[in-house]
Design a protein around this motif. Structure first.
Motif, mmCIF file in Angstrom:
data_model
loop_
_atom_site.group_PDB
_atom_site.id
_atom_site.type_symbol
_atom_site.label_atom_id
_atom_site.label_comp_id
_atom_site.label_asym_id
_atom_site.label_seq_id
_atom_site.Cartn_x
_atom_site.Cartn_y
_atom_site.Cartn_z
ATOM 1 N N ILE A 10 0.587 -1.448 -0.197
ATOM 2 C CA ILE A 10 0.241 0.151 -0.103
ATOM 3 C C ILE A 10 0.955 0.936 -0.234
ATOM 4 C CG2 ILE A 10 -1.706 1.534 1.454
ATOM 5 C CD1 ILE A 10 -3.020 -1.432 2.509
ATOM 6 N N TRP A 11 0.635 2.015 -0.990
ATOM 7 C CA TRP A 11 1.620 3.071 -1.183
ATOM 8 C C TRP A 11 1.633 4.221 -1.485
ATOM 9 C CZ3 TRP A 11 7.083 3.163 -1.320
ATOM 10 C CH2 TRP A 11 7.712 1.438 -1.355
ATOM 11 N N ASN A 12 1.038 5.804 -1.208
ATOM 12 C CA ASN A 12 0.619 7.207 -1.213
ATOM 13 C C ASN A 12 1.928 7.555 -1.951
ATOM 14 O OD1 ASN A 12 0.725 9.882 0.913
ATOM 15 N ND2 ASN A 12 -0.214 9.446 -0.701
ATOM 16 N N CYS A 13 1.668 8.480 -3.240
ATOM 17 C CA CYS A 13 2.382 9.547 -3.555
ATOM 18 C C CYS A 13 1.986 10.758 -4.112
ATOM 19 C CB CYS A 13 2.360 8.938 -5.223
ATOM 20 S SG CYS A 13 1.162 9.390 -6.086
ATOM 21 N N ASP A 14 3.001 11.453 -3.822
ATOM 22 C CA ASP A 14 2.537 12.969 -3.798
ATOM 23 C C ASP A 14 3.404 13.793 -4.322
ATOM 24 O OD1 ASP A 14 0.372 15.407 -2.941
ATOM 25 O OD2 ASP A 14 1.909 15.572 -1.119
ATOM 26 N N GLU A 15 3.095 15.151 -4.464
ATOM 27 C CA GLU A 15 5.088 16.486 -4.899
ATOM 28 C C GLU A 15 4.572 16.916 -3.432
ATOM 29 O OE1 GLU A 15 2.358 14.843 -8.103
ATOM 30 O OE2 GLU A 15 1.663 16.058 -6.565
ATOM 31 N N THR A 16 5.443 17.787 -3.532
ATOM 32 C CA THR A 16 6.407 18.910 -2.801
ATOM 33 C C THR A 16 6.960 19.854 -3.625
ATOM 34 O OG1 THR A 16 6.933 19.516 -0.344
ATOM 35 C CG2 THR A 16 8.395 17.813 -1.741
ATOM 36 N N MET A 17 7.000 21.213 -2.941
ATOM 37 C CA MET A 17 7.910 22.163 -4.082
ATOM 38 C C MET A 17 9.446 22.121 -3.365
ATOM 39 S SD MET A 17 7.241 25.533 -4.881
ATOM 40 C CE MET A 17 8.517 26.920 -5.728
ATOM 41 N N LEU A 18 10.413 22.620 -3.950
ATOM 42 C CA LEU A 18 12.244 22.830 -3.536
ATOM 43 C C LEU A 18 11.894 24.404 -4.144
ATOM 44 C CD1 LEU A 18 14.304 19.912 -4.759
ATOM 45 C CD2 LEU A 18 13.138 19.555 -2.536
ATOM 46 N N LYS A 19 12.544 25.320 -2.781
ATOM 47 C CA LYS A 19 13.132 25.906 -3.109
ATOM 48 C C LYS A 19 14.065 26.408 -2.407
ATOM 49 C CE LYS A 19 8.583 28.492 -2.282
ATOM 50 N NZ LYS A 19 7.771 29.035 -1.412
ATOM 51 N N GLY A 20 14.895 27.398 -3.562
ATOM 52 C CA GLY A 20 16.438 27.774 -3.329
ATOM 53 C C GLY A 20 16.704 28.584 -2.048
ATOM 54 N N GLY A 21 16.454 29.118 -1.879
ATOM 55 C CA GLY A 21 15.871 30.607 -1.039
ATOM 56 C C GLY A 21 15.862 31.352 -1.381
ATOM 57 N N THR A 22 16.050 32.227 -0.235
ATOM 58 C CA THR A 22 16.782 33.987 -0.688
ATOM 59 C C THR A 22 17.951 34.820 -0.926
ATOM 60 O OG1 THR A 22 14.328 34.392 -0.664
ATOM 61 C CG2 THR A 22 15.551 36.001 -0.093
ATOM 62 N N SER A 23 18.698 35.100 -0.625
ATOM 63 C CA SER A 23 20.001 35.709 -0.901
ATOM 64 C C SER A 23 19.775 36.883 0.175
ATOM 65 C CB SER A 23 20.834 34.982 -1.844
ATOM 66 O OG SER A 23 22.455 36.350 -1.570
ATOM 67 N N ARG A 24 19.865 37.305 0.799
ATOM 68 C CA ARG A 24 19.262 38.986 1.449
ATOM 69 C C ARG A 24 21.121 38.958 1.800
ATOM 70 N NH1 ARG A 24 14.831 39.002 6.106
ATOM 71 N NH2 ARG A 24 13.846 38.506 3.832
ATOM 72 N N LYS A 25 21.104 40.622 1.986
ATOM 73 C CA LYS A 25 22.136 41.339 2.007
ATOM 74 C C LYS A 25 21.936 42.496 3.282
ATOM 75 C CE LYS A 25 24.529 41.503 -2.229
ATOM 76 N NZ LYS A 25 24.995 42.535 -2.696
ATOM 77 N N LYS A 26 22.657 42.399 4.486
ATOM 78 C CA LYS A 26 22.549 43.236 5.395
ATOM 79 C C LYS A 26 23.197 44.024 5.445
ATOM 80 C CE LYS A 26 20.872 39.177 8.223
ATOM 81 N NZ LYS A 26 21.328 38.460 9.901
ATOM 82 N N PHE A 27 22.971 44.976 6.371
ATOM 83 C CA PHE A 27 23.613 46.613 6.644
ATOM 84 C C PHE A 27 23.669 46.695 7.935
ATOM 85 C CE2 PHE A 27 21.519 46.551 2.400
ATOM 86 C CZ PHE A 27 22.936 47.017 1.237
#
Length: 256
Positions: A10-27
């Motif tokens: 008995i199996w379940n399949c589903d999708e999920t999304m990958l995110k490469g993220g956000t590059s943030r510069k701090k000041f």
């Protein structure tokens, strides 16, 4: 009950999304100086993972779908952990889904039967109503491969789908903690690094206890349909419905 499915089939399949993220510069600014503007660079692209888990607590090699028609080369370790596919927007479509089910999932079930000596044992694949499912020929899967498809009722996967109640949420949380963008990193390097981090995170969250917890919370194994009706998502919705008196006399609950 009609087919007496074993939990390992008995199996379940589903999708999920990958995110490469956000590059943030701090000041760093002087106290009292005008507020500085933080520059966020979105380094993500839509990458879809197709995951599979079983009611016995097992999982199989996932499929990674990139928003690319021509796939780049990946590090050898990536091919060991993932099957790779691609199309223009990175979403799963009927062609990709059908190909993966027929050429990978079906082969996996056949090998399981051969190893256990249960060549005629039926299998069950549970999935949501995503449009890509329409590409599958349910009759052929059952008559030729003895794999029965079961579609989860629309808009109920958050309470009835094992992957949504276990691996998916924990995977996204851990991935967000483990994968951090590197400024000016080129796309090939980022994709390779992202998938290698994903592989380590999946190995961690796809433990038997986590997988089985999802099946128990969905009420699918052990089978207990009452669990879904006791979900807070269902109970809260029912509590918000107007009573018969309100409906009949158009009183408080209906007016609100």
């Amino acid at each position: 009950e009609q087919y007496n499915f074993q939990k390992k089939f008995i199996w379940n399949c589903d999708e999920t999304m990958l995110k490469g993220g956000t590059s943030r510069k701090k000041f760093v600014c002087e106290k009292g100086a005008p507020a500085a503007v933080s520059i966020d660079t979105n380094t993500s692209e839509h990458i879809t993972l197709l995951l599979f888990t079983s009611a016995a607590g097992e999982w199989i090699k996932p499929l990674a779908i990139f928003p690319l028609k021509t796939l780049p080369q990946f590090a050898p370790v990536v091919y060991e952990e993932f099957n790779i596919s691609g199309q223009e927007n990175g979403w799963i479509d009927g062609k990709i889904f059908k190909n993966y089910i027929q050429n990978f999932f079906v082969d996996h079930i056949i090998k399981m039967r051969e190893i256990s000596g249960e060549t005629n044992e039926p299998a069950l694949l549970i999935m949501d109503h995503h449009s890509s499912r329409e590409a599958l020929d349910a009759m052929i899967l059952w008559e030729v491969y003895k794999i029965l498809l079961l579609l989860i009722p629309a808009h109920s996967s958050h309470i009835t789908q094992p992957l949504d109640l276990s691996t998916n949420g924990e995977f996204k949380q851990k991935l967000g903690e483990r994968f951090k963008p590197i400024p000016n990193e080129d796309n090939p390097s980022r994709r390779n690094r992202l998938l290698q981090v994903c592989a380590r995170v999946l190995a961690r969250v796809n433990n038997k206890d986590t997988i089985l917890t999802g099946w128990e919370r969905a009420g699918l194994w052990p089978y207990n349909p009452e669990i879904a009706f006791r979900s807070t998502a269902v109970v809260e919705h029912i509590e918000q419905l107007p009573c018969e008196t309100c409906i009949k006399f158009n009183c408080c609950s209906v007016r609100k």
